[in-house]
Motif scaffolding. Structure first.
Motif, PDB file in Angstrom:
ATOM      1  N   LEU A 106       0.766  -1.247   0.121  1.00 39.40           N
ATOM      2  CA  LEU A 106       0.079   0.076   0.058  1.00 39.40           C
ATOM      3  C   LEU A 106       0.840   1.156  -0.082  1.00 39.40           C
ATOM      4  O   LEU A 106       0.583   2.320  -0.775  1.00 39.40           O
ATOM      5  N   THR A 107       1.801   1.025   0.723  1.00 40.00           N
ATOM      6  CA  THR A 107       2.874   2.304   0.806  1.00 40.00           C
ATOM      7  C   THR A 107       3.417   2.692  -0.533  1.00 40.00           C
ATOM      8  O   THR A 107       3.433   3.882  -0.866  1.00 40.00           O
ATOM      9  N   GLU A 108       4.046   1.613  -1.144  1.00 39.83           N
ATOM     10  CA  GLU A 108       4.481   1.845  -2.372  1.00 39.83           C
ATOM     11  C   GLU A 108       3.710   2.166  -3.475  1.00 39.83           C
ATOM     12  O   GLU A 108       4.079   3.206  -4.404  1.00 39.83           O
ATOM     13  N   THR A 109       2.421   1.737  -3.254  1.00 41.50           N
ATOM     14  CA  THR A 109       1.099   2.150  -4.331  1.00 41.50           C
ATOM     15  C   THR A 109       1.145   3.824  -4.266  1.00 41.50           C
ATOM     16  O   THR A 109       1.229   4.399  -5.175  1.00 41.50           O
ATOM     17  N   ILE A 110       0.964   4.013  -2.827  1.00 40.14           N
ATOM     18  CA  ILE A 110       1.018   5.564  -2.781  1.00 40.14           C
ATOM     19  C   ILE A 110       1.935   6.335  -3.241  1.00 40.14           C
ATOM     20  O   ILE A 110       1.975   7.401  -3.927  1.00 40.14           O
ATOM     21  N   LEU A 111       3.262   5.917  -2.898  1.00 42.35           N
ATOM     22  CA  LEU A 111       4.364   6.659  -3.319  1.00 42.35           C
ATOM     23  C   LEU A 111       4.595   6.511  -4.781  1.00 42.35           C
ATOM     24  O   LEU A 111       5.048   8.117  -5.340  1.00 42.35           O
ATOM     25  N   ARG A 112       4.288   5.722  -5.474  1.00 39.41           N
ATOM     26  CA  ARG A 112       4.199   5.808  -6.821  1.00 39.41           C
ATOM     27  C   ARG A 112       3.406   7.120  -7.417  1.00 39.41           C
ATOM     28  O   ARG A 112       3.397   7.382  -8.645  1.00 39.41           O
ATOM     29  N   VAL A 113       2.182   7.046  -6.778  1.00 38.09           N
ATOM     30  CA  VAL A 113       1.100   8.114  -7.500  1.00 38.09           C
ATOM     31  C   VAL A 113       1.737   9.337  -7.082  1.00 38.09           C
ATOM     32  O   VAL A 113       1.707  10.392  -8.018  1.00 38.09           O
ATOM     33  N   VAL A 114       2.159   9.640  -5.753  1.00 38.84           N
ATOM     34  CA  VAL A 114       2.668  10.773  -5.505  1.00 38.84           C
ATOM     35  C   VAL A 114       3.860  11.357  -6.320  1.00 38.84           C
ATOM     36  O   VAL A 114       4.012  12.444  -6.658  1.00 38.84           O
ATOM     37  N   GLU A 115       4.887  10.378  -6.713  1.00 35.24           N
ATOM     38  CA  GLU A 115       5.950  10.738  -7.578  1.00 35.24           C
ATOM     39  C   GLU A 115       5.538  10.784  -9.021  1.00 35.24           C
ATOM     40  O   GLU A 115       6.198  11.811  -9.669  1.00 35.24           O
ATOM     41  N   ARG A 116       4.301  10.426  -9.472  1.00 29.15           N
ATOM     42  CA  ARG A 116       3.742  10.692 -10.637  1.00 29.15           C
ATOM     43  C   ARG A 116       3.008  12.126 -10.651  1.00 29.15           C
ATOM     44  O   ARG A 116       2.427  12.585 -11.928  1.00 29.15           O
ATOM     45  N   ALA A 117       2.798  12.710  -9.793  1.00 31.32           N
ATOM     46  CA  ALA A 117       1.704  13.866  -9.509  1.00 31.32           C
ATOM     47  C   ALA A 117       2.449  15.059 -10.443  1.00 31.32           C
ATOM     48  O   ALA A 117       3.450  15.302 -10.380  1.00 31.32           O
ATOM     49  N   PRO A 118       1.341  15.519 -11.102  1.00 32.32           N
ATOM     50  CA  PRO A 118       1.802  16.597 -12.102  1.00 32.32           C
ATOM     51  C   PRO A 118       2.313  17.770 -11.098  1.00 32.32           C
ATOM     52  O   PRO A 118       2.121  17.984 -10.117  1.00 32.32           O
ATOM     53  N   GLN A 119       3.215  18.675 -11.822  1.00 26.44           N
ATOM     54  CA  GLN A 119       3.578  19.951 -11.066  1.00 26.44           C
ATOM     55  C   GLN A 119       2.612  20.934 -10.496  1.00 26.44           C
ATOM     56  O   GLN A 119       2.661  21.294  -9.498  1.00 26.44           O
ATOM     57  N   TRP A 120       1.630  20.832 -11.290  1.00 29.49           N
ATOM     58  CA  TRP A 120       0.675  21.903 -10.970  1.00 29.49           C
ATOM     59  C   TRP A 120       0.023  21.446  -9.554  1.00 29.49           C
ATOM     60  O   TRP A 120      -0.440  22.218  -8.540  1.00 29.49           O
ATOM     61  N   ILE A 121      -0.027  20.022  -9.241  1.00 32.41           N
ATOM     62  CA  ILE A 121      -0.800  19.660  -8.018  1.00 32.41           C
ATOM     63  C   ILE A 121       0.310  19.949  -6.954  1.00 32.41           C
ATOM     64  O   ILE A 121      -0.181  20.278  -6.022  1.00 32.41           O
ATOM     65  N   ARG A 122       1.598  19.679  -7.313  1.00 29.88           N
ATOM     66  CA  ARG A 122       2.448  19.931  -6.103  1.00 29.88           C
ATOM     67  C   ARG A 122       2.716  21.503  -5.722  1.00 29.88           C
ATOM     68  O   ARG A 122       2.482  21.841  -4.568  1.00 29.88           O
ATOM     69  N   ARG A 123       2.616  22.185  -6.971  1.00 28.01           N
ATOM     70  CA  ARG A 123       2.503  23.684  -6.628  1.00 28.01           C
ATOM     71  C   ARG A 123       0.930  24.116  -5.783  1.00 28.01           C
ATOM     72  O   ARG A 123       1.252  24.712  -4.633  1.00 28.01           O
ATOM     73  N   ASP A 124      -0.116  23.700  -6.160  1.00 24.57           N
ATOM     74  CA  ASP A 124      -1.280  23.924  -5.828  1.00 24.57           C
ATOM     75  C   ASP A 124      -1.625  23.489  -4.191  1.00 24.57           C
ATOM     76  O   ASP A 124      -2.434  23.824  -3.551  1.00 24.57           O
ATOM     77  N   LEU A 125      -1.041  22.303  -3.793  1.00 26.26           N
ATOM     78  CA  LEU A 125      -1.039  21.777  -2.449  1.00 26.26           C
ATOM     79  C   LEU A 125      -0.294  22.751  -1.704  1.00 26.26           C
ATOM     80  O   LEU A 125      -0.797  22.897  -0.377  1.00 26.26           O
ATOM     81  N   ASP A 126       0.488  23.485  -1.925  1.00 26.73           N
ATOM     82  CA  ASP A 126       1.115  24.548  -1.197  1.00 26.73           C
ATOM     83  C   ASP A 126       0.489  26.089  -1.429  1.00 26.73           C
ATOM     84  O   ASP A 126       1.112  26.938  -0.738  1.00 26.73           O
ATOM     85  N   SER A 127      -0.596  26.162  -2.136  1.00 25.82           N
ATOM     86  CA  SER A 127      -0.883  27.478  -2.420  1.00 25.82           C
ATOM     87  C   SER A 127      -1.699  28.191  -1.222  1.00 25.82           C
ATOM     88  O   SER A 127      -2.286  27.268  -0.422  1.00 25.82           O
TER      89      SER A 127
END
Length: 55
Positions: free
Chosen positions: A5-26
């Protein structure tokens, strides 16, 4: 959490587009919520696909 489960979630987070990463900190609440909901949907989809693969 299981290792799989941890590995699955990590793979998703690693593939997250840049706009998601930026907007999470907005500071913009609407942008942050949109990013959170999108990331949650991506994780849910990955977990669902992982469950389907086991069947």
């Amino acid at each position: 959490m299981t290792q799989e489960l941890t590995e699955t979630i990590l793979r998703v987070v690693e593939r997250a587009p840049q706009w998601i990463r930026r907007d999470l900190d907005s500071k913009d609440a609407v942008a942050r919520i949109r990013a959170e909901e999108t990331l949650a949907a991506m994780i849910a989809d990955a977990l669902d696909q992982n469950a389907d693969a086991k069947v």
